[in-house]
Each structure stands twice: as structure tokens, then as C-alpha cells.
Design an enzyme around this catalytic site. Sequence first.
Site, PDB file in Angstrom:
ATOM      1  N   GLU A 111      43.426  42.931  29.312  1.00  0.00           N
ATOM      2  CA  GLU A 111      44.031  41.720  29.871  1.00  0.00           C
ATOM      3  C   GLU A 111      43.850  40.542  28.899  1.00  0.00           C
ATOM      4  OE1 GLU A 111      45.913  41.074  32.419  1.00  0.00           O
ATOM      5  OE2 GLU A 111      45.708  38.894  32.387  1.00  0.00           O
ATOM      6  N   GLN A 120      32.630  31.874  39.337  1.00  0.00           N
ATOM      7  CA  GLN A 120      32.535  33.329  39.149  1.00  0.00           C
ATOM      8  C   GLN A 120      31.663  33.687  37.960  1.00  0.00           C
ATOM      9  OE1 GLN A 120      36.222  35.327  38.869  1.00  0.00           O
ATOM     10  NE2 GLN A 120      36.710  35.035  41.015  1.00  0.00           N
ATOM     11  N   HIS A 171      42.792  41.373  44.115  1.00  0.00           N
ATOM     12  CA  HIS A 171      41.946  40.447  43.362  1.00  0.00           C
ATOM     13  C   HIS A 171      40.470  40.813  43.482  1.00  0.00           C
ATOM     14  CE1 HIS A 171      45.324  37.987  42.397  1.00  0.00           C
ATOM     15  NE2 HIS A 171      45.630  37.803  43.666  1.00  0.00           N
ATOM     16  N   ASP A 206      39.028  43.485  41.032  1.00  0.00           N
ATOM     17  CA  ASP A 206      38.452  43.184  39.706  1.00  0.00           C
ATOM     18  C   ASP A 206      37.154  42.400  39.847  1.00  0.00           C
ATOM     19  OD1 ASP A 206      38.735  40.241  38.700  1.00  0.00           O
ATOM     20  OD2 ASP A 206      40.733  40.563  39.479  1.00  0.00           O
ATOM     21  N   HIS A 245      43.531  43.278  35.234  1.00  0.00           N
ATOM     22  CA  HIS A 245      42.223  42.619  35.312  1.00  0.00           C
ATOM     23  C   HIS A 245      41.140  43.635  35.710  1.00  0.00           C
ATOM     24  CE1 HIS A 245      44.449  38.708  35.646  1.00  0.00           C
ATOM     25  NE2 HIS A 245      43.388  38.268  35.019  1.00  0.00           N
TER      26      HIS A 245
HETATM   27  P1  ATP Z   1      44.066  33.021  31.169  1.00  0.00           P
HETATM   28  O1  ATP Z   1      43.261  33.320  29.981  1.00  0.00           O
HETATM   29  O2  ATP Z   1      45.199  33.952  31.387  1.00  0.00           O
HETATM   30  O3  ATP Z   1      44.437  31.554  31.268  1.00  0.00           O
HETATM   31  P2  ATP Z   1      42.233  32.594  33.349  1.00  0.00           P
HETATM   32  O4  ATP Z   1      40.996  32.124  32.695  1.00  0.00           O
HETATM   33  O5  ATP Z   1      42.997  31.570  34.121  1.00  0.00           O
HETATM   34  O6  ATP Z   1      43.128  33.367  32.341  1.00  0.00           O
HETATM   35  P3  ATP Z   1      42.211  35.282  34.301  1.00  0.00           P
HETATM   36  O7  ATP Z   1      41.578  35.941  33.151  1.00  0.00           O
HETATM   37  O8  ATP Z   1      43.670  35.524  34.519  1.00  0.00           O
HETATM   38  O9  ATP Z   1      41.893  33.738  34.334  1.00  0.00           O
HETATM   39  O10 ATP Z   1      41.413  35.697  35.635  1.00  0.00           O
HETATM   40  C1  ATP Z   1      41.847  35.263  36.885  1.00  0.00           C
HETATM   41  C2  ATP Z   1      40.864  35.663  37.965  1.00  0.00           C
HETATM   42  O11 ATP Z   1      41.273  35.010  39.174  1.00  0.00           O
HETATM   43  C3  ATP Z   1      40.812  37.141  38.287  1.00  0.00           C
HETATM   44  O12 ATP Z   1      39.492  37.500  38.603  1.00  0.00           O
HETATM   45  C4  ATP Z   1      41.716  37.280  39.532  1.00  0.00           C
HETATM   46  O13 ATP Z   1      41.318  38.318  40.397  1.00  0.00           O
HETATM   47  C5  ATP Z   1      41.466  35.945  40.205  1.00  0.00           C
HETATM   48  N1  ATP Z   1      42.640  35.501  40.999  1.00  0.00           N
HETATM   49  C6  ATP Z   1      43.838  35.098  40.537  1.00  0.00           C
HETATM   50  N2  ATP Z   1      44.654  34.730  41.544  1.00  0.00           N
HETATM   51  C7  ATP Z   1      43.947  34.917  42.689  1.00  0.00           C
HETATM   52  C8  ATP Z   1      44.232  34.723  44.073  1.00  0.00           C
HETATM   53  N3  ATP Z   1      45.412  34.273  44.464  1.00  0.00           N
HETATM   54  N4  ATP Z   1      43.273  35.034  44.965  1.00  0.00           N
HETATM   55  C9  ATP Z   1      42.084  35.501  44.577  1.00  0.00           C
HETATM   56  N5  ATP Z   1      41.738  35.691  43.286  1.00  0.00           N
HETATM   57  C10 ATP Z   1      42.657  35.409  42.348  1.00  0.00           C
END
Ligand code: ATP
Length: 375
Positions: free
Chosen positions: A26, A116, A307, A310, A333
Site C-alpha cells: 500500500e 493509531q 477497516h 487492517d 492495507h
Molecule cells: P496516505 O499516505 O495515502 O496519505 P494516510 O496516512 O492518510 O495515507 P493510510 O495509509 O491510507 O493513511 O491509512 C488509512 C487508515 O485509516 C487505515 O488503517 C484504514 O483502515 C483507516 N480508515 C480509512 N478510512 C476509514 C473509515 N472510513 N473508517 C475506519 N477506518 C478507516
Amino acid sequence: MLKWLTLSGLGRSAGEMLVVDGSVGEGGGQTLRVSVALSAVLGQPLKIYNIRLHRSPPGLRPQHLTAVKAVATLASADVSGLSIGSSELVFQPHTLGGGQLEFDAGTAGSTTLMLQSLMPAMCFAREPTNAVLKGGTNNPMAPPFEYLKWVLMPVLELMGVSCKLELRRRGFYPRGQGSISATCQPIEHLKSLQMKEWSAVESITGLSYSCLLPNHIPERIAKSASRVLSQNQYDNVDIGVEALQAVDARCSVGPGCGLILLAKLSRGGILSADALGERGKPAERVGEEAAKALLAEVERKAPVDRHLGDQLILWSSLAEGTSEYAVTELTSHTLTSAQLCASLTGAEIKIDGRLGERGRVVVKGIGLRNPRLHP
Ligand code: ATP
């Protein structure tokens, strides 16, 4: 039949140093947050490079930077590469003490994603920790605050986690300035988790929330979600409405709204889906989006949503014994986190199923004992 997951190159332990290529799988912020959390909890230094390499813009964004700073403070870590846009970090943790932390993304960066990364370290600290995190509380592509409180926490509590979460003020994109508080007690170890079985939907509840908008907006959001759910034979639906205005202490500084829905299963498990409002998007569409997304989760007949699938991997990797759960959808993820956590902790992780489909996750955890409670 269980299939071993094979995704190479994500992480490895080179002697005592954990080394992670942040661009594999990812390849987003999750890889960074999970790596830093594990480095702090395991007390092993980490080098992570190619951070968010294929994202635009790549490297550390304020949300990621603030998350690393918060974990670094708790872990008294020496860190190099800690600046916006940085694609490489070396994180050298010392001890996890506890106490009071306060961090502000300075943007609408997601406070729940920051938490988290921080929460595992708070649980494996020596003393109780309170963290106040400022930024967005209800962001696109991130867990809404309510998801952490109502979906993630009840499951982590089954594993022995004890954290109290509080929403102090909502924060929406673009102005942010929301605030959440988390108080975690140190734990000795994590228990394994069993969430394999599907059972009937007992009730559907939810919260339709808004700030600085007319009251009819969250009411229409709730009504349209209830309509879609009742068209699909779910009549036992109870959606609360919260319309905050400037006089309310928890009201955000800028306008925003959204809906989170929860389907409680009769023999354990809560599935969730949500949607956020935006300028020009009718309230009815917000409700329909969340309701349809919840129906899609429920149709897949597993007790863990896409969600949570992961988000549980890190915790199961550290837990004692074998955790097993069925998930509504295996996301990239989830597959990435599985590979990363297996590489960095030594946990054995098996994934049964294919990307985009319902699946099963089996994690033989390392049974980490909190070394700070037994010096
Ligand atoms: P990026 O590098 O793409 O900007 P980011 O730091 O914003 O990434 P991601 O690496 O995409 O974050 O991780 C997103 C996390 O948020 C994951 O653990 C995913 O399960 C969680 N997540 C995303 N949307 C939801 C939602 N609607 N409800 C619950 N958890 C969510």
C-alpha cells in the site's frame, strides 16, 4: 485452506535495526505509523526509507510528522529526518515512560490516525499516559473519532487494552482545530482475539452529526440512511442526531457534517460504515452513501469490517497465542500490514482469501510482555 502471504521487501530485521521500505505494498502513511509504533513498543531502532514515495506530495505530511513526534516523545527517541517532505527517518527509541502529551498537527490532519500510531506505545508504557491530539476528528480516508470509540476500542478491550477516549472538539477539513483525548493504562500483555463467526444483525445504530449547519441537515442525513436501510428490511434502526452550534464547547471552528452507522451482531462484532458531507453534496446523498456502504459490509457476512481488518493486525501480532478473524474484505492495507507486522515482530500471519474479497486472518502473536512493568 490457508495461504501464506508472500510480499517481499517490505520490512526486515537487520540485526537489532528494523529496516522498512515504505513504498512497498500500500506504501502510504499506514506503513510509517505501524513501523514507528512497533519500533517504540519493541524497543528496537528503525530505519524507514521511501516514505509515501508514490503519494502526491510524497514524504511526511503534517499528520505523519505529528504522529512520529508524539511516539518519539513518549519513547524518548532520537529521531533524524523529522521534517515535512522527508522520505527517510531513523527512529531510536529509549524507554516508554508515560505521562502527559499534547500534539497539534497544525492542519486538519487526522487525530485518529495519529492515535493509531501512539496507542500501542501508550499501552506498553510503564505509567498511564494521557494524550491530547489536535487536528481533524472526522476526515475523509481516516477513521472518524466515533469509529475508534465504538468499533476499534470494544475489540481492543477484549484483548486487554484499557483506554478511555474523549472527543473534546470536532475538527473538519480544511480548518481542523478539533481535539481528542486518550488515556491509556499500561498492560502486561495482550490477549488473543477470536472473531470468526458471523451472526445475525441485532440492531443498527448510528450518529448523524453536524457543526455550524442548520439542524435539518443532520436530520435529513439520518432520515435518508434509515430509508435505504428499511428498503433492505432493516427496520430496527436508531440514528442519533447531534447538531452543534458555536455556543457548544465541542463545536468545530468550521462547518462540517457526517454520519457513522454501526451494525451490531448478535454473537459479537460491530460492522461500521460512514460518509462525510461536503459543499454541494445533498444531505440525502450522505445518508445513502453510508447506508449502502453498511449494507455492502453486512452482505459479506463476517464480524470484522474492512477497516478493522487492517487495524487489528498490529495488535494481534503482539498478542499472546493465536488470533483469528473473518473480515468482510481483504484490502491492500490489510495485506501490507500483515507483511509488515510479520517481518518486524516475527509473528506468523496467514491470510486466507484474495484482495477485494471476504477473507480470514490468522495471526500467531509473539506474546510480548511489557518489559517496563518487570524491569
Ligand atoms: P496516505 O499516505 O495515502 O496519505 P494516510 O496516512 O492518510 O495515507 P493510510 O495509509 O491510507 O493513511 O491509512 C488509512 C487508515 O485509516 C487505515 O488503517 C484504514 O483502515 C483507516 N480508515 C480509512 N478510512 C476509514 C473509515 N472510513 N473508517 C475506519 N477506518 C478507516
